[in-house]
Write a protein that holds these residues in place. Structure first.
Motif, PDB file in Angstrom:
ATOM      1  N   LEU A  47      -2.654  23.697   1.980  1.00 18.44           N
ATOM      2  CA  LEU A  47      -3.762  24.453   2.571  1.00 18.44           C
ATOM      3  C   LEU A  47      -4.595  23.595   3.520  1.00 18.44           C
ATOM      4  CD1 LEU A  47      -4.951  26.570  -0.495  1.00 18.44           C
ATOM      5  CD2 LEU A  47      -3.862  27.407   1.594  1.00 18.44           C
ATOM      6  N   SER A  48      -4.566  22.292   3.282  1.00 14.87           N
ATOM      7  CA  SER A  48      -5.293  21.360   4.156  1.00 14.87           C
ATOM      8  C   SER A  48      -4.486  20.996   5.395  1.00 14.87           C
ATOM      9  CB  SER A  48      -5.642  20.085   3.383  1.00 14.87           C
ATOM     10  OG  SER A  48      -6.423  20.373   2.245  1.00 14.87           O
ATOM     11  N   LYS A  49      -3.337  21.640   5.568  1.00 11.56           N
ATOM     12  CA  LYS A  49      -2.443  21.375   6.709  1.00 11.56           C
ATOM     13  C   LYS A  49      -1.853  19.966   6.670  1.00 11.56           C
ATOM     14  CE  LYS A  49      -3.659  25.422   8.285  1.00 11.56           C
ATOM     15  NZ  LYS A  49      -2.755  26.593   8.124  1.00 11.56           N
ATOM     16  N   ASP A  50      -1.873  19.348   5.505  1.00 14.70           N
ATOM     17  CA  ASP A  50      -1.282  18.009   5.352  1.00 14.70           C
ATOM     18  C   ASP A  50       0.127  18.194   4.787  1.00 14.70           C
ATOM     19  OD1 ASP A  50      -0.697  15.362   5.015  1.00 14.70           O
ATOM     20  OD2 ASP A  50      -2.597  14.854   4.029  1.00 14.70           O
ATOM     21  N   THR A  51       0.998  18.695   5.623  1.00 12.18           N
ATOM     22  CA  THR A  51       2.340  19.065   5.183  1.00 12.18           C
ATOM     23  C   THR A  51       3.132  17.874   4.675  1.00 12.18           C
ATOM     24  OG1 THR A  51       2.330  20.840   6.821  1.00 12.18           O
ATOM     25  CG2 THR A  51       4.462  20.248   5.872  1.00 12.18           C
ATOM     26  N   GLU A  52       2.973  16.735   5.324  1.00  8.98           N
ATOM     27  CA  GLU A  52       3.751  15.560   4.939  1.00  8.98           C
ATOM     28  C   GLU A  52       3.415  15.123   3.513  1.00  8.98           C
ATOM     29  OE1 GLU A  52       6.810  13.005   5.487  1.00  8.98           O
ATOM     30  OE2 GLU A  52       6.137  14.601   6.838  1.00  8.98           O
ATOM     31  N   ARG A  53       2.139  15.090   3.189  1.00 14.07           N
ATOM     32  CA  ARG A  53       1.746  14.684   1.833  1.00 14.07           C
ATOM     33  C   ARG A  53       2.134  15.750   0.810  1.00 14.07           C
ATOM     34  NH1 ARG A  53      -4.274  12.196   1.921  1.00 14.07           N
ATOM     35  NH2 ARG A  53      -3.653  11.457  -0.136  1.00 14.07           N
ATOM     36  N   ALA A  54       2.098  17.014   1.218  1.00 20.82           N
ATOM     37  CA  ALA A  54       2.527  18.087   0.324  1.00 20.82           C
ATOM     38  C   ALA A  54       4.006  17.932  -0.021  1.00 20.82           C
ATOM     39  CB  ALA A  54       2.272  19.446   0.971  1.00 20.82           C
ATOM     40  N   ARG A  55       4.814  17.633   0.981  1.00 16.99           N
ATOM     41  CA  ARG A  55       6.257  17.450   0.753  1.00 16.99           C
ATOM     42  C   ARG A  55       6.507  16.255  -0.151  1.00 16.99           C
ATOM     43  NH1 ARG A  55       8.043  18.164   7.065  1.00 16.99           N
ATOM     44  NH2 ARG A  55       8.146  20.464   7.099  1.00 16.99           N
ATOM     45  N   SER A  56       5.806  15.162   0.124  1.00 22.55           N
ATOM     46  CA  SER A  56       5.989  13.946  -0.673  1.00 22.55           C
ATOM     47  C   SER A  56       5.583  14.186  -2.130  1.00 22.55           C
ATOM     48  CB  SER A  56       5.164  12.813  -0.073  1.00 22.55           C
ATOM     49  OG  SER A  56       5.257  11.654  -0.870  1.00 22.55           O
ATOM     50  N   CYS A  57       4.447  14.831  -2.324  1.00 22.90           N
ATOM     51  CA  CYS A  57       3.953  15.095  -3.680  1.00 22.90           C
ATOM     52  C   CYS A  57       4.906  16.016  -4.434  1.00 22.90           C
ATOM     53  CB  CYS A  57       2.562  15.702  -3.599  1.00 22.90           C
ATOM     54  SG  CYS A  57       1.720  15.863  -5.183  1.00 22.90           S
ATOM     55  N   ALA A  58       5.431  17.034  -3.741  1.00 26.66           N
ATOM     56  CA  ALA A  58       6.375  17.961  -4.373  1.00 26.66           C
ATOM     57  C   ALA A  58       7.655  17.236  -4.774  1.00 26.66           C
ATOM     58  CB  ALA A  58       6.694  19.106  -3.417  1.00 26.66           C
ATOM     59  N   GLN A  59       8.101  16.311  -3.938  1.00 20.02           N
ATOM     60  CA  GLN A  59       9.331  15.586  -4.247  1.00 20.02           C
ATOM     61  C   GLN A  59       9.134  14.634  -5.423  1.00 20.02           C
ATOM     62  OE1 GLN A  59      11.746  12.312  -1.899  1.00 20.02           O
ATOM     63  NE2 GLN A  59      12.165  14.312  -0.995  1.00 20.02           N
ATOM     64  N   VAL A  60       7.996  13.967  -5.465  1.00 20.66           N
ATOM     65  CA  VAL A  60       7.703  13.081  -6.601  1.00 20.66           C
ATOM     66  C   VAL A  60       7.671  13.890  -7.890  1.00 20.66           C
ATOM     67  CG1 VAL A  60       5.920  11.651  -7.667  1.00 20.66           C
ATOM     68  CG2 VAL A  60       6.487  11.337  -5.251  1.00 20.66           C
ATOM     69  N   LYS A  61       7.050  15.063  -7.848  1.00 20.81           N
ATOM     70  CA  LYS A  61       6.984  15.924  -9.029  1.00 20.81           C
ATOM     71  C   LYS A  61       8.385  16.334  -9.473  1.00 20.81           C
ATOM     72  CE  LYS A  61       5.075  20.383 -10.511  1.00 20.81           C
ATOM     73  NZ  LYS A  61       4.617  19.890 -11.825  1.00 20.81           N
ATOM     74  N   GLN A  62       9.246  16.678  -8.529  1.00 14.92           N
ATOM     75  CA  GLN A  62      10.621  17.056  -8.857  1.00 14.92           C
ATOM     76  C   GLN A  62      11.386  15.876  -9.456  1.00 14.92           C
ATOM     77  OE1 GLN A  62      12.819  18.321  -5.426  1.00 14.92           O
ATOM     78  NE2 GLN A  62      14.645  18.906  -6.576  1.00 14.92           N
ATOM     79  N   TYR A  63      11.203  14.709  -8.877  1.00 18.89           N
ATOM     80  CA  TYR A  63      11.860  13.489  -9.360  1.00 18.89           C
ATOM     81  C   TYR A  63      11.434  13.164 -10.790  1.00 18.89           C
ATOM     82  CZ  TYR A  63      12.708   8.395  -9.603  1.00 18.89           C
ATOM     83  OH  TYR A  63      13.081   7.135  -9.978  1.00 18.89           O
ATOM     84  N   LEU A  64      10.132  13.223 -11.057  1.00 15.75           N
ATOM     85  CA  LEU A  64       9.635  12.924 -12.402  1.00 15.75           C
ATOM     86  C   LEU A  64      10.088  13.972 -13.409  1.00 15.75           C
ATOM     87  CD1 LEU A  64       6.014  11.699 -11.563  1.00 15.75           C
ATOM     88  CD2 LEU A  64       7.979  10.308 -12.238  1.00 15.75           C
ATOM     89  N   ASN A  65      10.144  15.240 -12.976  1.00 15.90           N
ATOM     90  CA  ASN A  65      10.644  16.287 -13.868  1.00 15.90           C
ATOM     91  C   ASN A  65      12.106  16.053 -14.231  1.00 15.90           C
ATOM     92  OD1 ASN A  65       8.228  17.653 -13.972  1.00 15.90           O
ATOM     93  ND2 ASN A  65       8.739  19.099 -12.357  1.00 15.90           N
ATOM     94  N   LEU A  66      12.882  15.558 -13.259  1.00 20.33           N
ATOM     95  CA  LEU A  66      14.290  15.238 -13.513  1.00 20.33           C
ATOM     96  C   LEU A  66      14.401  14.143 -14.574  1.00 20.33           C
ATOM     97  CD1 LEU A  66      17.353  15.267 -12.860  1.00 20.33           C
ATOM     98  CD2 LEU A  66      16.858  13.671 -10.989  1.00 20.33           C
ATOM     99  N   LEU A  67      13.640  13.065 -14.400  1.00 18.16           N
ATOM    100  CA  LEU A  67      13.693  11.970 -15.371  1.00 18.16           C
ATOM    101  C   LEU A  67      13.179  12.413 -16.731  1.00 18.16           C
ATOM    102  CD1 LEU A  67      12.496   8.909 -13.240  1.00 18.16           C
ATOM    103  CD2 LEU A  67      14.828   9.683 -13.699  1.00 18.16           C
ATOM    104  N   ASP A  68      12.173  13.285 -16.727  1.00 19.22           N
ATOM    105  CA  ASP A  68      11.633  13.795 -17.984  1.00 19.22           C
ATOM    106  C   ASP A  68      12.672  14.649 -18.711  1.00 19.22           C
ATOM    107  OD1 ASP A  68       9.387  13.976 -19.774  1.00 19.22           O
ATOM    108  OD2 ASP A  68       9.174  16.057 -19.167  1.00 19.22           O
ATOM    109  N   MET A  69      13.453  15.415 -17.949  1.00 19.51           N
ATOM    110  CA  MET A  69      14.503  16.237 -18.548  1.00 19.51           C
ATOM    111  C   MET A  69      15.577  15.358 -19.196  1.00 19.51           C
ATOM    112  SD  MET A  69      17.038  19.040 -16.768  1.00 19.51           S
ATOM    113  CE  MET A  69      15.697  20.173 -16.400  1.00 19.51           C
ATOM    114  N   ILE A  70      15.955  14.281 -18.506  1.00 20.00           N
ATOM    115  CA  ILE A  70      16.965  13.383 -19.057  1.00 20.00           C
ATOM    116  C   ILE A  70      16.424  12.705 -20.320  1.00 20.00           C
ATOM    117  CG2 ILE A  70      18.431  11.385 -18.624  1.00 20.00           C
ATOM    118  CD1 ILE A  70      19.063  13.890 -16.934  1.00 20.00           C
ATOM    119  N   GLY A  71      15.180  12.257 -20.272  1.00 20.05           N
ATOM    120  CA  GLY A  71      14.578  11.634 -21.446  1.00 20.05           C
ATOM    121  C   GLY A  71      14.479  12.599 -22.618  1.00 20.05           C
TER     122      GLY A  71
END
Length: 376
Positions: free
Chosen positions: A204-228
């Motif tokens: 919403l703040s038009k900071d698309t790059e940080r939104a993409r990065s944050c979404a990817q980190v969340k997906q990555y951590l969810n993946l590791l959490d699923m494996i754990g």
């Protein structure tokens, strides 16, 4: 005081203000000879003059005398890396004394104190006796308590609570760990939505790059959490082979899809190892050995690199900034040289008693405890 660089700092600050010794002496109400002796390290200013001198130079007293009460993120990483290497190369007691000295020196640097607690959590088992191990864990507990009681950074305090719970588990205090972790791990808490809301806020703040990065980190951590979570599920359902086999089938598919053995070989190794334990415990020797060979591939990936580092890949290509902001950056919490010793311990798991005499298992143990090698 010389060790604290007071004399050097007086010279440096005076030069920065383009002052003579006489001008500084006039302001401080002392003689030029006194200032000269300060700068030569012959004498030091009277204790009551230090606040006045610091105010004149527009610095803190700590800055004036050269005392670093706080460490930067990079300095914390350097200290952790050095200490981790020391644990691998030097007598344990010598390194633990060094850790204690640093803890006393930087007792108000709470992020550093937290990392020293993590350092002990990752290395306490190197102490020779159980009594010494418990003493180190208790020492780390006191650091966690100090952080929670005094630190104003909510994130550091939260990490200290979790670390304290992990230390309690190692000390056999499960009830205390449950009490501390239940409120934090409650899936119904709004804090669990923080990551998703942050992505939306960036968007919403038009900071698309940080939104993409944050979404990817969340997906990555969810993946590791699923494996754990799957590793824990296999351990808890070891006697329900149907449930375990379905877990193995599903998680193996996810690991293959995300190339986890390359992306995060340590997480992949933990899952492969627990798979081998389940098969061995249920009399499935062939599947257990096959899983251990997959485990060996993960270990080889860890050992083939000069330094173990957290990283992304061609899909998770926006993790670098986040990794750089982690307390230890991309470095591993323990030195790579500990891997062979850890392997000797895990391969002595009682579940493998039924296959330990088989040639395939003995060859695998020989390869792994030598630090890796070609797969059979």
């Amino acid at each position: 005081m010389n060790k604290l660089k007071l004399s050097d700092n007086i010279i440096r600050f005076r030069h920065e203000k383009k002052l003579t010794q006489e001008e500084l002496a006039d302001f401080m109400g002392v003689t030029k000879a006194s200032v000269s002796k300060w700068e030569k390290g012959i004498n030091t200013p009277d204790l009551m003059l230090l606040p006045q001198l610091a105010a004149f130079f527009d610095v803190t007293v700590d800055e004036l005398i050269g005392y670093e009460a706080q460490l930067s993120r990079e300095q914390i990483r350097q200290q952790y890396a050095e200490l981790s290497g020391d644990f691998a190369a030097l007598p344990f007691e010598d390194v633990s004394e060094k850790v204690r000295a640093l803890a006393h020196k930087y007792y108000a640097c709470y992020p550093f104190l937290l990392q020293l607690g993590i350092l002990y959590c990752n290395h306490y088992m190197l102490a020779e006796t159980e009594e010494e191990q418990r003493a180190l864990l208790m020492e780390a507990v006191t650091w966690c308590d100090r952080i929670v009681e005094n630190c104003s950074d909510a994130g550091v305090c939260s990490d200290a609570v979790v670390l304290r719970a992990g230390l309690d588990l190692r000390l056999g205090k499960a009830a205390e760990a449950v009490e501390a972790l239940e409120p934090l791990a409650d899936p119904g808490r709004l804090a669990g939505q923080a990551g998703t809301l942050l992505v939306q806020a960036y968007q919403l703040s038009k900071d698309t790059e940080r939104a993409r990065s944050c979404a990817q980190v969340k997906q990555y951590l969810n993946l590791l959490d699923m494996i754990g979570g799957a590793v824990l599920s296999l351990s808890l359902n070891q006697n329900d082979m149907d449930q375990c086999e379905e877990t193995i089938r599903r998680i193996t598919g996810i690991m293959d899809l995300y190339h986890l053995e390359t992306l995060h070989p340590n997480a992949a190794a933990q899952f492969r190892f627990q798979t081998a334990v389940v098969y061995a415990a249920n009399g499935r020797a062939e599947e257990a050995l096959a899983a251990l060979l997959q485990f060996e591939k993960c270990v080889d990936r860890l050992l083939e690199t000069e330094e173990i580092k957290l990283h992304g890949d061609s899909y998770f290509n926006q993790l670098d900034t986040w990794i750089e902001c982690l307390p230890l950056g991309s470095m591993a919490p323990r030195d790579k040289s500990f891997i062979p010793q850890s392997l000797r311990n895990v391969l002595s798991h009682p579940a493998f008693d039924s296959i330990k005499e088989q040639d395939g298992f003995q060859r695998l143990v020989k390869r792994l405890t030598k630090g890796g090698g070609e797969n059979a």
